[in-house]
Enzyme design. Structure first.
Site, PDB file in Angstrom:
ATOM      1  N   GLY A 176      28.575 -36.747 -41.510  1.00 11.60           N
ATOM      2  CA  GLY A 176      28.031 -35.604 -40.659  1.00 11.60           C
ATOM      3  C   GLY A 176      28.911 -34.616 -40.544  1.00 11.60           C
ATOM      4  CB  CYS A 179      30.183 -37.217 -37.613  1.00 13.45           C
ATOM      5  SG  CYS A 179      30.940 -38.785 -37.925  1.00 13.45           S
ATOM      6  CB  THR A 181      33.755 -41.244 -37.764  1.00 12.97           C
ATOM      7  OG1 THR A 181      32.721 -41.346 -36.917  1.00 12.97           O
ATOM      8  CG2 THR A 181      34.393 -42.497 -38.099  1.00 12.97           C
ATOM      9  N   GLY A 262      26.774 -33.415 -31.945  1.00  9.78           N
ATOM     10  CA  GLY A 262      27.105 -35.227 -32.121  1.00  9.78           C
ATOM     11  C   GLY A 262      27.067 -35.682 -31.287  1.00  9.78           C
ATOM     12  CG  MET A 263      23.407 -38.562 -30.849  1.00  6.03           C
ATOM     13  SD  MET A 263      23.211 -37.074 -29.281  1.00  6.03           S
ATOM     14  CE  MET A 263      23.342 -38.317 -28.241  1.00  6.03           C
ATOM     15  CD  GLU A 280      34.954 -42.548 -33.769  1.00  6.27           C
ATOM     16  OE1 GLU A 280      33.548 -42.442 -34.196  1.00  6.27           O
ATOM     17  OE2 GLU A 280      34.832 -43.974 -33.672  1.00  6.27           O
TER      18      GLU A 280
END
Length: 342
Positions: A176, A179, A181, A262-263, A280
């Site tokens: 994303g 994102c 991560t 981002g969550m 992340e």
């Protein structure tokens, strides 16, 4: 020994003979299951800056799907689902849930409010807790509730979720636009490669593949579908549209903007649970884009054109006939609009 993993930018589809005279001949009708059909293979991400009630209604009316995010109370999410279900009574309604805490109570409340699809929303879905959650949900929910699960990045992960009871699977980890991560954990696979690998499974065709992450253009959507995705999930392309949650802000220069985060970002975690742990994701502001209809219209025109370049009038036909080539870095430059770089 390293395995090669391809991203959307690494590949191109080979143009083929076509007798299609108009993009209107191309159908993008897509099916999650026999009860949940859509005019478009597009799903909006369950993020608190992307989908709440207004966005879910707008997308439903346009033939797509928006998954109402879970970063709120059960009551608040239930009210949103109920409101959407009553405004689009002939369209499927989706709400995201977690795999811990009150997820069963939340799932039952959302189904009671009119949800047809539940998205089990986890960063790393190839996990024991996902297996247990899917078993519990299947045991407690009506059989006609569609369970979308993920995310996973490997064929083994996809097949595991299918075996555990998922009706469709979100494919993609760390791709994303907001994102981080892969930066924070060192883990991930380019989403195109993940979709390509999962499409070779015996589960493909039975358990829909939802490509999630890394999609920047309508061309990427075409590539994802050609690689075997039945749907794509989008966040950033819808960010900043009028129907997304959040206030319209004005910069010092007068430009209008909306937040997109981002969550797993610090900002989102503090907002929905009052603390931040593993970070992340990031938060940013994007220019106001206007109504989501205009964004979706542009994407749909590009997708239909993409299928026509392979001479295909449906997604199923396109997936049978799509042919990819691996382009070099010089090819990637040539593929972009590059006059301004001279």
């Amino acid at each position: 020994m390293f395995n090669q993993a391809l991203s959307y930018d690494d590949v191109l589809l080979t143009p083929q003979y076509s007798d299609i005279e108009s993009r209107s001949e191309v159908s993008l009708v897509s099916e999650l299951d026999k009860n949940n059909n859509f005019d478009l293979p597009i799903i909006a991400s369950p993020m608190d800056t992307i989908v709440e009630g207004e966005m879910a209604v707008a997308l439903a009316e346009l033939g797509a799907l928006g998954v109402i995010h879970r970063y709120n109370s059960v009551l608040d999410q239930k009210r949103m689902v109920w409101d959407v279900a009553n405004k689009v009574s002939n369209k499927p309604v989706a709400a995201a849930i977690a795999i811990t805490g009150d997820f069963v109570d939340r799932a039952e409340a959302l189904v009671d409010a009119g949800a047809d699809i539940l998205c089990v929303d986890v960063a790393h879905g190839h996990h024991m807790m996902m297996r247990n959650a899917l078993a519990t949900l299947k045991r407690n929910l009506p059989n006609n509730v569609h369970i979308m699960a993920g995310n996973v990045a490997t064929r083994k992960g996809y097949e595991a979720l299918a075996e555990w009871g998922a009706d469709s699977v979100r494919i993609g980890i760390g791709g994303g636009s907001i994102c981080s991560t892969r930066v924070q954990t060192g883990h991930g696979i380019p989403t195109f490669q993940s979709v390509l690998d999962c499409s070779e499974s015996e589960c493909a065709g039975e358990i829909p593949i939802i490509a999630d992450g890394g999609i920047k253009t309508s061309g990427d959507i075409v590539k994802a579908i050609g690689a075997g995705a039945d749907f794509v999930m989008i966040g950033s392309l819808f960010s900043g549209t009028t129907e997304t949650p959040g206030k319209i802000l004005q910069a010092a220069d007068g430009a209008k903007m909306k937040e997109y985060r981002g969550m797993a970002s610090r900002e989102a975690q503090l907002a929905w649970r009052g603390r931040a742990s593993s970070l992340e994701g990031i938060a940013t502001f994007v220019p106001l884009k206007g109504k989501v209809k205009y964004v979706l219209d542009d994407l749909v025109n590009g997708i239909r054109s993409g299928l026509s370049y392979t001479g295909c009038r449906s997604i199923a036909e396109f997936q049978l006939n799509a042919k990819f080539i691996h382009q070099t870095s010089a090819g990637q430059v040539e593929s972009s609009t590059h006059i301004l770089g001279r």
